[in-house]
Design an enzyme around this catalytic site. Structure first.
Site, PDB file in Angstrom:
ATOM      1  N   HIS A 305       0.709  -1.187   0.048  1.00 34.71           N
ATOM      2  CA  HIS A 305      -0.010  -0.182   0.175  1.00 34.71           C
ATOM      3  C   HIS A 305       0.858   1.222   0.022  1.00 34.71           C
ATOM      4  O   HIS A 305       1.882   1.139   0.550  1.00 34.71           O
ATOM      5  CB  HIS A 305      -1.122   0.095   1.489  1.00 34.71           C
ATOM      6  CG  HIS A 305      -1.993   0.880   1.106  1.00 34.71           C
ATOM      7  ND1 HIS A 305      -1.945   2.150   1.348  1.00 34.71           N
ATOM      8  CD2 HIS A 305      -3.216   0.710   0.644  1.00 34.71           C
ATOM      9  CE1 HIS A 305      -3.140   2.839   1.237  1.00 34.71           C
ATOM     10  NE2 HIS A 305      -3.931   1.973   0.853  1.00 34.71           N
ATOM     11  N   ASP A 362      -8.002  -5.308   0.018  1.00 36.96           N
ATOM     12  CA  ASP A 362      -8.383  -6.159  -0.888  1.00 36.96           C
ATOM     13  C   ASP A 362      -8.088  -7.650  -0.845  1.00 36.96           C
ATOM     14  O   ASP A 362      -8.402  -8.443  -1.708  1.00 36.96           O
ATOM     15  CB  ASP A 362      -8.074  -5.718  -2.230  1.00 36.96           C
ATOM     16  CG  ASP A 362      -8.632  -4.407  -2.380  1.00 36.96           C
ATOM     17  OD1 ASP A 362      -9.851  -4.169  -2.178  1.00 36.96           O
ATOM     18  OD2 ASP A 362      -7.769  -3.444  -3.043  1.00 36.96           O
TER      19      ASP A 362
HETATM   20  N1  ACO Z   1       4.293  -7.413  -4.792  1.00 35.96           N
HETATM   21  C1  ACO Z   1       5.609  -7.664  -4.864  1.00 35.96           C
HETATM   22  N2  ACO Z   1       6.377  -6.256  -4.648  1.00 35.96           N
HETATM   23  C2  ACO Z   1       5.589  -5.262  -4.518  1.00 35.96           C
HETATM   24  C3  ACO Z   1       4.279  -5.109  -4.372  1.00 35.96           C
HETATM   25  C4  ACO Z   1       3.536  -6.333  -4.372  1.00 35.96           C
HETATM   26  N3  ACO Z   1       2.138  -6.462  -4.028  1.00 35.96           N
HETATM   27  N4  ACO Z   1       4.095  -4.122  -3.964  1.00 35.96           N
HETATM   28  C5  ACO Z   1       5.089  -3.270  -3.892  1.00 35.96           C
HETATM   29  N5  ACO Z   1       6.018  -3.910  -4.217  1.00 35.96           N
HETATM   30  C6  ACO Z   1       7.613  -3.622  -4.260  1.00 35.96           C
HETATM   31  C7  ACO Z   1       7.914  -2.758  -5.600  1.00 35.96           C
HETATM   32  O1  ACO Z   1       8.428  -3.663  -6.417  1.00 35.96           O
HETATM   33  C8  ACO Z   1       8.745  -1.832  -5.123  1.00 35.96           C
HETATM   34  O2  ACO Z   1      10.241  -2.441  -4.812  1.00 35.96           O
HETATM   35  P1  ACO Z   1      11.420  -1.772  -5.332  1.00 35.96           P
HETATM   36  O3  ACO Z   1      11.779  -0.703  -4.247  1.00 35.96           O
HETATM   37  O4  ACO Z   1      12.588  -2.763  -5.258  1.00 35.96           O
HETATM   38  O5  ACO Z   1      11.368  -1.316  -6.727  1.00 35.96           O
HETATM   39  C9  ACO Z   1       8.400  -1.363  -3.678  1.00 35.96           C
HETATM   40  O6  ACO Z   1       7.643  -2.679  -3.165  1.00 35.96           O
HETATM   41  C10 ACO Z   1       7.732  -0.363  -3.606  1.00 35.96           C
HETATM   42  O7  ACO Z   1       6.661  -0.432  -4.398  1.00 35.96           O
HETATM   43  P2  ACO Z   1       5.968   0.701  -5.065  1.00 35.96           P
HETATM   44  O8  ACO Z   1       5.310   0.395  -6.236  1.00 35.96           O
HETATM   45  O9  ACO Z   1       7.148   1.726  -5.445  1.00 35.96           O
HETATM   46  O10 ACO Z   1       4.909   1.246  -4.123  1.00 35.96           O
HETATM   47  P3  ACO Z   1       3.624   2.113  -4.520  1.00 35.96           P
HETATM   48  O11 ACO Z   1       3.494   2.871  -3.133  1.00 35.96           O
HETATM   49  O12 ACO Z   1       3.881   3.037  -5.511  1.00 35.96           O
HETATM   50  O13 ACO Z   1       2.713   0.985  -4.582  1.00 35.96           O
HETATM   51  C11 ACO Z   1       0.827  -0.396  -4.533  1.00 35.96           C
HETATM   52  C12 ACO Z   1       1.616   0.841  -3.887  1.00 35.96           C
HETATM   53  C13 ACO Z   1       0.144   0.379  -5.913  1.00 35.96           C
HETATM   54  C14 ACO Z   1      -0.519  -0.678  -3.918  1.00 35.96           C
HETATM   55  C15 ACO Z   1       1.585  -1.324  -4.766  1.00 35.96           C
HETATM   56  O14 ACO Z   1       1.949  -2.209  -3.482  1.00 35.96           O
HETATM   57  C16 ACO Z   1       0.863  -2.692  -5.502  1.00 35.96           C
HETATM   58  O15 ACO Z   1       1.100  -2.604  -6.815  1.00 35.96           O
HETATM   59  N6  ACO Z   1       0.225  -3.545  -4.913  1.00 35.96           N
HETATM   60  C17 ACO Z   1      -0.610  -4.574  -5.597  1.00 35.96           C
HETATM   61  C18 ACO Z   1      -1.948  -3.970  -6.041  1.00 35.96           C
HETATM   62  C19 ACO Z   1      -2.855  -3.696  -4.848  1.00 35.96           C
HETATM   63  O16 ACO Z   1      -2.936  -4.595  -4.160  1.00 35.96           O
HETATM   64  N7  ACO Z   1      -3.623  -2.556  -4.748  1.00 35.96           N
HETATM   65  C20 ACO Z   1      -4.648  -2.166  -3.706  1.00 35.96           C
HETATM   66  C21 ACO Z   1      -4.200  -0.944  -3.194  1.00 35.96           C
HETATM   67  S1  ACO Z   1      -5.074  -0.696  -1.935  1.00 35.96           S
HETATM   68  C22 ACO Z   1      -6.486  -0.045  -2.580  1.00 35.96           C
HETATM   69  O17 ACO Z   1      -6.612   0.624  -3.580  1.00 35.96           O
HETATM   70  C23 ACO Z   1      -7.827  -0.318  -1.810  1.00 35.96           C
END
Ligand code: ACO
Length: 428
Positions: A305, A362
């Site tokens: 998140h 979720d």
């Molecule tokens: N699985 C694996 N790795 C992940 C995940 C994941 N679900 N989420 C983040 N990471 C990693 C990224 O690869 C990144 O790694 P790095 O630093 O080595 O490049 C690091 O963790 C940070 O991730 P970002 O994408 O930069 O974080 P951001 O805050 O932009 O993204 C997000 C948050 C979009 C929710 C992300 O965690 C994701 O895509 N999760 C899966 C989708 C999801 O569940 N969305 C629901 C959000 S809650 C809602 O809307 C109700």
């Protein structure tokens, strides 16, 4: 706490004011920065930027805290109803018994849709995604309810807000009914907000629909958990759309469009699809390895998140609710076992620990919704239904602010510099 911070930019020493909220990080007021230095700040994903002040919802992502008007989400989910939370978000206070009766009555009097909107549905393909229908139908409300579209009139704003909260279950249920070819069910105002939604979704005209109180309570709790989440992408979209003076129905349609994406509201659908694809506990390590592989775009859906760097407090309530619903309905879903095992393995893996990736709201919601009988395509539509109150509360707060102005971000331009037009015949 400091009153100002010093910045040396463009050869000038600036004192930038620091503003404090009631709780949470202070913010540096940079409103005059461009005028004083000719420079912008750069923060494409808004990771360090507060776009507004708001008194509705507070999140402490490090501590896993979510408060609506000061009340912890766990207490609201356990002790209140979605109608109480709607009143709280919209009006700032939990209602008294009289206020709740009046509010619930008002909402129940707006549940029907203009008859011509039913015709509108018939223009969609039967296999249309419910979110495609929601975007279209909610935007179209502005063509039907023009008497509540004057945003300068607080009374009309409140009527539009009530209409949106009241009609969203009808719109979502109709999208579902249309997809399976069953007749639309009229709302029944003797039922609760949530009971009525279940009736419109799963009832048929041929027989009386009996609302299961455990399912009704679980659904109501899911609505509470999704009701608002401060300045997330869809809420910011609603605010930005509303900042131009667009009518509330159009603004909420914009919010629905933004919510649809898999990084936001679409994650519940994606999470359940992922759990089904994994299928059995023994395949989990393979998917965890893929999630950690930099060369694989796969991510664990329902994990991570932008704000929570701790357990999402909504996921805790969700996990308890799954057990209640599966128990009540006598459903044994292997997907739930996969979810529990996946959570356990991910939370003990250094990759997820270091990056502070925890299950979000979720991760478990899909398991409950599927047990209740919703197809995965409806999941995000349910999220939109519940989030509507948050969107309208935030939109109202913005419009009522005397300092409100159109949202207009700036950019760091990286395209070509000025050049002369080349006639078509001379281009190579
Ligand atoms: N699985 C694996 N790795 C992940 C995940 C994941 N679900 N989420 C983040 N990471 C990693 C990224 O690869 C990144 O790694 P790095 O630093 O080595 O490049 C690091 O963790 C940070 O991730 P970002 O994408 O930069 O974080 P951001 O805050 O932009 O993204 C997000 C948050 C979009 C929710 C992300 O965690 C994701 O895509 N999760 C899966 C989708 C999801 O569940 N969305 C629901 C959000 S809650 C809602 O809307 C109700």
């Amino acid at each position: 706490m400091t009153d100002s911070v010093k910045l040396n930019a463009a050869g000038k020493d600036l004192d930038l004011k620091v503003l404090s909220g009631s709780v949470g990080p202070d913010v540096i007021d940079i409103r005059k920065l461009y005028a004083q230095t000719g420079m912008f700040t750069y923060d494409p994903g808004f990771t360090s930027t507060a776009s507004c002040d708001s008194a509705i919802t507070y999140i402490d992502g490090d501590e896993g805290v979510l408060l609506h008007r000061g009340y912890p989400i766990g207490q609201l989910a356990e002790k209140s109803t979605f109608m109480e939370v709607c009143h709280l978000l919209l009006n700032g206070e939990l209602p008294t018994k009289d206020e709740l009766d009046k509010f619930s009555y008002t909402i129940s009097r707006h549940t029907m849709l203009h008859e011509q909107l039913a015709t509108f549905y018939r223009g969609f393909r039967r296999d249309a995604h419910p979110m495609a229908i929601m975007c279209g139908v909610v935007g179209a409300l502005s063509a039907f309810y023009q008497d509540s579209a004057d945003i300068t009139d607080p009374q009309q704003r409140m009527i539009a807000s009530h209409r949106l909260i009241a009609k969203m279950p009808t719109i979502a249920a109709m999208a579902y009914k249309y997809s399976i070819g069953q007749p639309f069910m009229s709302p029944k105002n003797n039922l609760s907000y949530t009971g009525n939604f279940l009736q419109m979704t799963f009832g048929v005209p041929a027989e009386e629909y009996v609302v299961n109180p455990v399912v009704e309570r679980a659904m109501d709790r899911i609505f509470i958990l999704h009701a608002d989440h401060e300045q997330n992408a869809s809420t910011s979209t609603v605010r930005l759309a509303g900042s131009s003076g667009a009518n509330p129905f159009a603004c909420i349609a914009a919010g629905i469009a933004c919510l649809w994406g898999p990084a936001h509201g679409g994650a519940n659908e994606a999470a359940l699809n992922m759990l089904r694809e994994i299928g059995t506990v023994d395949r989990i390590p393979e998917y965890i390895a893929r999630a950690k592989d930099k060369n694989d775009p796969f991510r664990l859906m329902g994990f991570g998140h932008r704000v929570y760097k701790n357990y999402d407090p909504r996921a805790t309530v969700m996990q308890q609710t799954v057990r209640e619903v599966l128990g009540e309905l006598g459903v044994t879903d292997p997907v739930f076992d996969v979810a529990i095992a996946l959570e356990e393995m991910a939370l003990s893996d250094p990759y997820f620990i270091e990056k502070k990736l925890f299950p979000n709201v979720d991760f478990y919601s899909g398991v409950i919704l599927s047990a209740i009988g919703f197809p995965t395509t409806m999941f995000t539509a349910l999220f939109a239904l519940a989030r509507t109150v948050g969107w309208v509360a935030q939109w109202n707060e913005m419009i009522s602010d005397p300092e409100q102005k159109i949202g207009r971000p700036r950019q760091l331009y990286t395209g070509p510099t000025q050049r002369d037009f080349v006639p078509l015949a001379d281009r190579t």
